[in-house]
Design an enzyme around this catalytic site. Structure first.
Site, short mmCIF file in Angstrom:
data_model
loop_
_atom_site.label_atom_id
_atom_site.label_comp_id
_atom_site.label_asym_id
_atom_site.label_seq_id
_atom_site.Cartn_x
_atom_site.Cartn_y
_atom_site.Cartn_z
N ARG A 1 40.45 53.08 36.32
CA ARG A 1 41.01 52.01 35.51
C ARG A 1 41.18 52.47 34.07
NH1 ARG A 1 40.79 46.75 37.51
NH2 ARG A 1 39.40 46.33 39.27
N ALA B 1 38.44 37.48 41.40
CA ALA B 1 38.03 36.51 40.39
C ALA B 1 38.50 35.11 40.77
CB ALA B 1 38.59 36.90 39.03
#
Length: 441
Positions: free
Chosen positions: A207, A339
């Site tokens: 990332r 999420a």
């Protein structure tokens, strides 16, 4: 398990004058106290919605400083109901489409990405920036967030009708404990009765998130397409690998995720600094735009993706401890729902606790699991099938065959409304037949 007569009293209709979708009741009016362990997206959502439902909440977070995403259409409505749209929308990227290429750069599909649909919005931004706003909001409405508080033990006592944790030798009690403590959940042991060890999934991701202008994105002919003012998500798919890059905030920021094969042992840690040479080696024979983008990143996080078998249950025997979010059901990044499903968990539990009332917390917890379990599992499977589709795409795959799935059943869903609608029926069924652990679909 035989029906519990003490629980069967709390099965009345959910549509009362004082309760309802989007309504806020007086602080502490339910009389229910909640300890939430973990201050991630799952814990914050549970805490925020619980305060709105009249519960009192303490969050315990082991980190001294909270650090830290994509919040999809199915939970964007909660950002709006919490009054946070105007704060969060400006700091997010608003990709209008996904452009998927093969690893050599041939465009395979342009998939529209509506940012507003089903009466909701998507919010795609830097985890830390989104998180900071949620933490500030939680504190502003009365959530007691205590940092540097590591829960070393969980317990529940059916005789006193309480559950709790031990922190620094102190025994803290509440009506219900919510284990929102992530992949390394300590609460999971009390629920399962054993340590649930993760296994390497065979994959890891690199990332990075960086300032596009400082990195010179607009000065390199291979990367100028990321300097435009229209936010777009770009994807490249290849054997056992896929790469996603997005220009956010009108070309001012670049976000990248590179998923690749990695069988490293993850017993000690799952996140490391990434080696730029290792990152670039993965895409050395790919479309040169990929290496050009990644070479401009100042740093990478090497995140090992772990695998856990679906848990047989998310709740304790006494029904006063519930696991939510990654503690209950880790998601692959290709789901783009980790999420979002964590937030749905927190909202649903807040509703079932409100409708069951203080005298029937175990019923609320059992109903929460029943309502959520199958939907979450189907969402997890969608992420798994997407990764396999991208990593195994044959040479002729293109068009809708390589789309990122965005089914209506997943995105056009209001977890709060659904919980109000189905709670009475679910609770009645549990009272009539007794609680049964869910069955995997």
């Amino acid at each position: 398990m035989a029906p519990d007569s003490a629980l069967s009293t709390q099965v009345e209709s959910s549509h009362t004058a004082e309760f309802g979708v989007g309504q806020v009741v007086p602080p502490g009016s339910s009389g229910i106290s909640i300890i939430v362990v973990g201050c991630g997206f799952a814990g914050l959502a549970c805490a925020i919605e619980s305060v709105r439902k009249g519960h009192s909440v303490v969050i315990l977070e082991k980190q001294e400083k909270v650090e830290v995403v994509s919040l999809n259409l199915n939970v964007g409505r909660f950002i709006m109901r919490w009054g946070l749209h105007d704060k969060i929308w400006p700091i997010c990227g608003h990709a209008t489409e996904l452009r998927i290429h093969n690893h050599l750069g041939e465009l395979l599909q342009v998939q529209p990405f509506p940012q507003s649909l089903y009466g909701s919005h998507s919010y795609n931004g830097h985890r830390g920036e989104l998180y900071e706003i949620l933490v500030e909001h939680a504190r502003s409405i009365g959530v007691d967030i205590r940092l540097g508080q590591r829960a070393t033990e969980y317990w529940e006592d059916e005789n006193t009708g309480t559950a709790g944790v031990v922190v620094r030798g102190e025994r803290l009690a509440a009506d219900v404990v919510v284990g929102a403590d992530g992949l390394r959940s300590t609460a999971r042991k009390l629920v399962l009765g054993y340590d649930d060890k993760p296994k390497p999934s065979g994959y890891a991701i690199y990332r990075t998130w960086f300032d596009a202008r400082a990195a010179g994105i607009d000065a390199d002919p291979l990367t100028t397409f990321l300097a435009g003012t229209e936010d777009v998500l770009y994807g490249w798919i290849g054997q056992d690998t896929h790469f996603l890059a997005s220009n956010c905030k009108q070309g001012s920021t670049v976000s990248c995720v590179l998923t690749h094969v990695d069988g490293a042992d993850i017993d000690e840690s799952w996140s490391f600094p990434g080696n730029p040479e290792d990152v670039l080696a993965i895409v050395k024979d790919w479309d040169p735009r990929c290496a050009a983008i990644l070479s401009k990143a100042p740093a990478f996080v090497d995140w090992k993706i772990v695998h856990r078998e679906p848990l047989p249950t998310w709740i304790s025997n006494g029904g006063r401890l519930a696991l939510i979010g990654d503690a209950a059901h880790p998601f692959l990044p290709t789901s783009i729902q980790g999420a979002s499903q964590a937030i749905e968990d927190g909202v649903t539990l807040a509703v079932t606790l409100q409708l069951a009332g203080k005298s029937a917390v175990p019923m609320a917890v059992r109903a929460f699991e029943t309502i959520r379990y199958t939907r979450v599992r189907y969402a997890q499977l969608l992420g798994e099938s997407t990764r396999e589709k991208w990593h195994r795409a044959d040479a002729g795959a293109r068009g809708a065959a390589v789309d990122l799935p965005r089914p209506e059943w997943l995105l056009d869903f209001d977890a709060e409304r659904h919980a109000y609608d189905v709670y009475a029926g679910v609770a009645a069924e549990i009272a009539r037949k007794g609680y049964r652990a869910p069955v995997l679909p």
